[in-house]
Scaffold this active site. Sequence first.
Site, mmCIF file in Angstrom:
data_model
loop_
_atom_site.group_PDB
_atom_site.id
_atom_site.type_symbol
_atom_site.label_atom_id
_atom_site.label_comp_id
_atom_site.label_asym_id
_atom_site.label_seq_id
_atom_site.Cartn_x
_atom_site.Cartn_y
_atom_site.Cartn_z
ATOM 1 N N CYS B 77 0.836 -1.202 0.000
ATOM 2 C CA CYS B 77 0.000 0.000 0.000
ATOM 3 C C CYS B 77 0.878 1.262 0.000
ATOM 4 O O CYS B 77 1.622 1.488 -0.948
ATOM 5 C CB CYS B 77 -0.980 -0.048 1.181
ATOM 6 S SG CYS B 77 -2.297 1.171 1.043
ATOM 7 N N HIS B 175 -3.848 -5.018 -0.324
ATOM 8 C CA HIS B 175 -3.460 -5.574 0.976
ATOM 9 C C HIS B 175 -3.546 -7.096 0.933
ATOM 10 O O HIS B 175 -4.609 -7.656 1.186
ATOM 11 C CB HIS B 175 -4.376 -5.039 2.074
ATOM 12 C CG HIS B 175 -4.108 -3.612 2.407
ATOM 13 N ND1 HIS B 175 -3.138 -3.229 3.313
ATOM 14 C CD2 HIS B 175 -4.655 -2.464 1.949
ATOM 15 C CE1 HIS B 175 -3.107 -1.909 3.399
ATOM 16 N NE2 HIS B 175 -4.021 -1.417 2.575
ATOM 17 N N GLU B 177 -2.607 -9.140 3.059
ATOM 18 C CA GLU B 177 -2.955 -9.655 4.398
ATOM 19 C C GLU B 177 -4.455 -9.608 4.659
ATOM 20 O O GLU B 177 -4.948 -10.189 5.621
ATOM 21 C CB GLU B 177 -2.183 -8.882 5.480
ATOM 22 C CG GLU B 177 -2.675 -7.479 5.813
ATOM 23 C CD GLU B 177 -2.225 -6.394 4.834
ATOM 24 O OE1 GLU B 177 -1.732 -6.721 3.724
ATOM 25 O OE2 GLU B 177 -2.388 -5.205 5.178
#
Lengths: 251, 193
Positions: B77, B175, B177
């Site tokens: 990001c 992202h 994650e």
Amino acid sequence: MLSKRIIPCLDIKNGRTVKGVNFVDLRDAGDPVELAKAYAQLGADELVFLDIAATLENRKTIQDLVLKIAEHINIPFTVGGGISSTADVDDLLHCGADKVAINSSAVKRPNLINELSKKFGKQCIVVAIDAKEINGDWLVHLAGGTIPTSINLFDWAKEIEERGAGEILFTSMNHDGTKSGFANEALSKLSEIVNIPIIASGGAGTISHFSDAFLKGKVDAALAASVFHFGTINIPTLKKELIKNQIPIRL
Amino acid sequence: MNLIIIDYGVGNIKSIQFAFKRLGIEAKLSKEINEIVQADKIIFPGVGEASFAMQMLQTNNLDQLIPNLKQPILGICLGMQLMCQSSEEGNTKGLGIFHTEVKQFSSGLKVPQIGWNTIYNLNSKLFSNISDQAYMYSVHSFYAENNKEAIANTNYGHVYASALQKDNFYGVQFHPEKSGAVGAQLLKNFIEL
């Protein structure tokens, strides 16, 4: 292409989910982490956890829960309920929440939106609005919709965008709990007057209600609770149907 | 595997640490230069405002360190955006690793872009076992202009670079994650590079 989002909402009290859940065989349906995992598996795009009994003593419980959710869930989630300061938000984000939702506290002190947006970035600030249409006027309500104000929904939406909100979660109290569809007219007007994503809430009863929210209400995301919890609507089936209606959806 | 997540006071690093934990990998948080240089792999996270994040890098002398690292490093990001030449956000000079610039999404679009968007033109081992048009979760108001270092593209109003690579430097706008099983696969691929 950016897809439209389907968001189950879980009401939390003392670290447990409150509404009955029977859509899937869980060892413990009152455990928000188990439930969140099941929703993530089914293809929920995001989750919202609403702490409905948010009290001072309860802050630690919700923080512990957020930490557990972040550990086990690999999709984004928002936490709302009882948030009224930058310190509250700092704690929740540190525990791994992706976004926070504020509601009454923003109406009482609008500058809170500016403070949060400046400190944490607008991407993690969701401003929730509860409003009711009374004689043709949409009026913002406080404290879970129990206290009416004289604030106009659309004026408030513009103001919160200017103050730095990243998203608006709009619940129509005329529609909430009715299972008769979302407030598409008000939603599409909201979507036209602000340039941040709109999440529709209140009124989901059937798959076509979701379809209408995206096509007529022009929303970016649709949130629901009981239709998912009680298994009235199965998320994979919902998503397949929406794709048939040419709505961009992640499978 | 000595994996370090650079902890310079910016962003939701706990989520990244948890994502690796789910893969069975303990990631360490650090901003210490001597620890970072010794890591096998490095994650360079970031959420928030570019000029503030750059200041935080400078305060910790990480702006000098990062461009000279030799091991695989993955910017996520804002981390990826800071690895570019410059950003329109806060008129920020970047680390100059990727030869592209970070611009603001045009006013006709809903900004921030929040949600799941597809990645395509995948061109790196980072995307092993990830299919073209896979969905990844993104939240951002600024984007990296497409250039020849792009290893993935995404379309929001127009095409932009959703992942970049130059030598040992990798960056992703989305992202991983928070991107479900597909995102976890990407993090696994990074570890296996």
